[in-house]
Design a protein around this motif. Structure first.
Motif, mmCIF file in Angstrom:
data_model
loop_
_atom_site.group_PDB
_atom_site.id
_atom_site.type_symbol
_atom_site.label_atom_id
_atom_site.label_comp_id
_atom_site.label_asym_id
_atom_site.label_seq_id
_atom_site.Cartn_x
_atom_site.Cartn_y
_atom_site.Cartn_z
ATOM 1 N N PHE A 265 -45.316 0.366 21.069
ATOM 2 C CA PHE A 265 -45.993 1.091 20.000
ATOM 3 C C PHE A 265 -47.224 0.278 19.596
ATOM 4 C CE2 PHE A 265 -41.716 2.721 19.862
ATOM 5 C CZ PHE A 265 -41.872 4.058 19.538
ATOM 6 N N LEU A 266 -48.390 0.870 19.748
ATOM 7 C CA LEU A 266 -49.656 0.220 19.405
ATOM 8 C C LEU A 266 -50.202 0.864 18.132
ATOM 9 C CD1 LEU A 266 -51.968 -1.741 20.195
ATOM 10 C CD2 LEU A 266 -52.962 0.162 21.502
ATOM 11 N N TYR A 267 -50.342 0.075 17.080
ATOM 12 C CA TYR A 267 -50.803 0.575 15.786
ATOM 13 C C TYR A 267 -52.273 0.208 15.595
ATOM 14 C CZ TYR A 267 -45.830 1.182 15.116
ATOM 15 O OH TYR A 267 -44.515 1.574 15.278
ATOM 16 N N TYR A 268 -53.033 1.184 15.111
ATOM 17 C CA TYR A 268 -54.477 0.976 15.030
ATOM 18 C C TYR A 268 -55.094 1.734 13.850
ATOM 19 C CZ TYR A 268 -54.822 5.596 17.321
ATOM 20 O OH TYR A 268 -54.717 6.931 17.627
ATOM 21 N N GLY A 269 -56.224 1.222 13.400
ATOM 22 C CA GLY A 269 -56.966 1.877 12.331
ATOM 23 C C GLY A 269 -57.772 3.044 12.865
ATOM 24 N N MET A 270 -57.779 4.131 12.113
ATOM 25 C CA MET A 270 -58.524 5.333 12.482
ATOM 26 C C MET A 270 -59.664 5.510 11.492
ATOM 27 S SD MET A 270 -55.083 7.674 13.010
ATOM 28 C CE MET A 270 -55.694 8.920 14.125
ATOM 29 N N ALA A 271 -60.884 5.146 11.927
ATOM 30 C CA ALA A 271 -62.086 5.285 11.106
ATOM 31 C C ALA A 271 -61.942 4.618 9.739
ATOM 32 C CB ALA A 271 -62.475 6.757 10.950
ATOM 33 N N ASP A 272 -61.169 3.531 9.690
ATOM 34 C CA ASP A 272 -60.948 2.787 8.450
ATOM 35 C C ASP A 272 -60.350 3.653 7.342
ATOM 36 O OD1 ASP A 272 -61.939 0.591 9.692
ATOM 37 O OD2 ASP A 272 -63.477 0.135 8.207
ATOM 38 N N SER A 273 -59.644 4.718 7.724
ATOM 39 C CA SER A 273 -59.103 5.640 6.724
ATOM 40 C C SER A 273 -57.610 5.894 6.880
ATOM 41 C CB SER A 273 -59.848 6.990 6.797
ATOM 42 O OG SER A 273 -61.222 6.830 6.539
ATOM 43 N N TYR A 274 -57.095 5.841 8.092
ATOM 44 C CA TYR A 274 -55.679 6.084 8.355
ATOM 45 C C TYR A 274 -55.171 5.049 9.357
ATOM 46 C CZ TYR A 274 -56.478 10.687 6.256
ATOM 47 O OH TYR A 274 -56.815 11.693 5.400
ATOM 48 N N VAL A 275 -53.840 4.996 9.481
ATOM 49 C CA VAL A 275 -53.203 4.184 10.517
ATOM 50 C C VAL A 275 -52.622 5.129 11.553
ATOM 51 C CG1 VAL A 275 -51.385 2.530 11.059
ATOM 52 C CG2 VAL A 275 -52.675 2.313 8.923
ATOM 53 N N GLY A 276 -52.967 4.896 12.814
ATOM 54 C CA GLY A 276 -52.441 5.702 13.900
ATOM 55 C C GLY A 276 -51.523 4.892 14.793
ATOM 56 N N VAL A 277 -50.811 5.587 15.682
ATOM 57 C CA VAL A 277 -49.944 4.899 16.637
ATOM 58 C C VAL A 277 -50.058 5.595 17.990
ATOM 59 C CG1 VAL A 277 -47.910 6.272 15.980
ATOM 60 C CG2 VAL A 277 -47.616 4.058 17.114
ATOM 61 N N ALA A 278 -50.086 4.800 19.042
ATOM 62 C CA ALA A 278 -50.028 5.302 20.407
ATOM 63 C C ALA A 278 -48.831 4.644 21.078
ATOM 64 C CB ALA A 278 -51.315 4.970 21.165
ATOM 65 N N ALA A 279 -48.106 5.385 21.900
ATOM 66 C CA ALA A 279 -46.879 4.870 22.506
ATOM 67 C C ALA A 279 -46.938 4.982 24.025
ATOM 68 C CB ALA A 279 -45.664 5.635 21.974
ATOM 69 N N ALA A 280 -46.250 4.060 24.680
ATOM 70 C CA ALA A 280 -46.156 4.059 26.153
ATOM 71 C C ALA A 280 -44.843 3.440 26.552
ATOM 72 C CB ALA A 280 -47.326 3.279 26.752
ATOM 73 N N PRO A 281 -44.223 3.932 27.633
ATOM 74 C CA PRO A 281 -42.979 3.312 28.103
ATOM 75 C C PRO A 281 -43.234 1.897 28.587
ATOM 76 C CG PRO A 281 -43.793 4.918 29.688
ATOM 77 C CD PRO A 281 -44.629 5.069 28.460
ATOM 78 N N SER A 282 -42.249 1.051 28.435
ATOM 79 C CA SER A 282 -42.415 -0.347 28.805
ATOM 80 C C SER A 282 -42.050 -0.577 30.262
ATOM 81 C CB SER A 282 -41.529 -1.235 27.926
ATOM 82 O OG SER A 282 -41.554 -2.572 28.403
ATOM 83 N N SER A 283 -43.008 -1.187 30.988
ATOM 84 C CA SER A 283 -42.711 -1.709 32.320
ATOM 85 C C SER A 283 -42.978 -3.207 32.287
ATOM 86 C CB SER A 283 -43.592 -1.048 33.378
ATOM 87 O OG SER A 283 -44.967 -1.249 33.069
ATOM 88 N N GLN A 284 -42.973 -3.763 31.054
ATOM 89 C CA GLN A 284 -43.342 -5.164 30.802
ATOM 90 C C GLN A 284 -42.370 -6.118 31.467
ATOM 91 O OE1 GLN A 284 -42.079 -7.823 28.788
ATOM 92 N NE2 GLN A 284 -43.900 -9.055 29.102
ATOM 93 N N ARG A 285 -42.936 -7.079 32.167
ATOM 94 C CA ARG A 285 -42.133 -8.137 32.781
ATOM 95 C C ARG A 285 -42.497 -9.448 32.090
ATOM 96 N NH1 ARG A 285 -44.111 -8.057 38.555
ATOM 97 N NH2 ARG A 285 -46.019 -7.428 37.490
ATOM 98 N N SER A 286 -41.579 -9.962 31.320
ATOM 99 C CA SER A 286 -41.883 -11.186 30.563
ATOM 100 C C SER A 286 -41.935 -12.371 31.496
ATOM 101 C CB SER A 286 -40.835 -11.410 29.471
ATOM 102 O OG SER A 286 -39.565 -11.561 30.046
ATOM 103 N N ALA A 287 -42.642 -13.402 31.025
ATOM 104 C CA ALA A 287 -42.763 -14.623 31.812
ATOM 105 C C ALA A 287 -41.433 -15.356 31.816
ATOM 106 C CB ALA A 287 -43.856 -15.506 31.235
ATOM 107 N N PRO A 288 -41.164 -16.118 32.859
ATOM 108 C CA PRO A 288 -39.896 -16.855 32.925
ATOM 109 C C PRO A 288 -39.845 -17.962 31.878
ATOM 110 C CG PRO A 288 -41.357 -17.464 34.731
ATOM 111 C CD PRO A 288 -41.991 -16.301 34.041
#
Length: 288
Positions: A265-288
């Motif tokens: 979940f990526l949270y971001y400012g929208m024109a300095d007026s609202y907070v938005g969110v964009a989502a994506a499935p995780s294929s994240q591979r953490s470092a050992p």
């Protein structure tokens, strides 16, 4: 009122799904009559990035802003840190570069390198130290052993090392500003950052002065070495909430990244007026 001519306070909201939030009515960090008042009033506490430690406590890096002081003053806009065990009660520790008297210029935006532990993001150590990407005009580096006191990385001449900087003809032609805390993966350190488009030397496909989001990949063993950088933004102002509002040029300004139940979940400012969110499935591979 003009953009930014308010007093900023940092609040708290709670969610179980990452999308719908319950807003708590009282701020958790704000200017008070304490040792930080000279740096925070009036102007405020803003642009927070929170990182979790392995023991479950938290560190928040935020801009201490006093607009009464001239730009360039050591008490105009500086990075501060506060800690908490519950995300509700915070203890301020003052400027993160207090031990370096040479850093007087306006500076903000800090992201501590994190990794995935047991399904959550926690601050990571590389070569025995914590690493932070920071800065607004360009992105720089700093290290710490305790997450409270930070030492900027400098080159052989003593100048602050710049790891990424604005590029003519691109969406980030005016400035490059650190977004949410970067993530350490098997491929390297992924940094999401915010680029501002220069009205004259920028990308004609992006509105003049608009902010859009880019990504850079750094070597996990040499955090100052860039391995790759997106040529175009992966998120830019398109929706009505992102193109109209307090910031008329349009803004997608990323600040928060959360891994929740296998989804980013990526949270971001929208024109300095609202907070938005964009989502994506995780294929994240953490470092050992």
């Amino acid at each position: 009122d003009e953009v930014g001519h308010y007093t900023s306070r940092i609040g708290r909201a709670v969610s179980t799904d990452g999308v719908s939030f319950e807003l708590h009515p009282e701020p958790v960090l704000y200017p008070e009559r304490d040792e930080c008042i000279e740096r925070e009033w009036y102007g405020g506490c803003e642009d927070p990035r929170v990182t979790e430690l392995e023991d479950g406590s938290f560190a928040m890096y935020y801009t201490m802003f006093n607009r009464n002081n001239p730009v360039g003053s050591p008490v105009n806009a500086t990075l501060g840190v506060a800690t908490s065990t519950d995300l509700a009660s915070w203890t301020k520790h003052g400027p993160i570069f207090a031990d370096d008297e040479t850093i007087h210029d306006w500076h903000k935006a800090a992201g501590v390198v994190q990794t995935v532990r047991d399904g959550r993001l926690v601050a990571a150590k590389i070569d025995g130290r914590y690493w932070m990407y920071w800065g607004e005009a360009s992105v720089r580096l700093a290290t710490s052993t305790d997450l409270l006191h930070w030492t900027p990385i400098r080159d052989a001449t003593g100048a602050l090392v710049e790891v990424i900087a604005p590029r003519e003809g691109h969406f980030d032609s005016r400035l490059t500003e650190v977004g949410p805390n970067p993530v350490l993966t098997e491929d390297g350190i992924v940094l999401i950052y915010n680029g501002k488009n220069d009205p004259t030397t920028g990308d004609p496909a992006i509105r003049p002065g608009a902010y859009a989001a880019g990504q850079a990949l750094f070597d996990m063993n040499e955090p100052e070495r860039v391995l790759g950088r997106l040529e175009t933004p992966f998120l830019k102002p398109e929706l009505a909430f992102e193109t109209t509002g307090q910031y008329e040029a349009g803004t997608v300004f990323t600040e928060g990244l959360v891994l929740h139940r296998g989804e980013w979940f990526l949270y971001y400012g929208m024109a300095d007026s609202y907070v938005g969110v964009a989502a994506a499935p995780s294929s994240q591979r953490s470092a050992p």
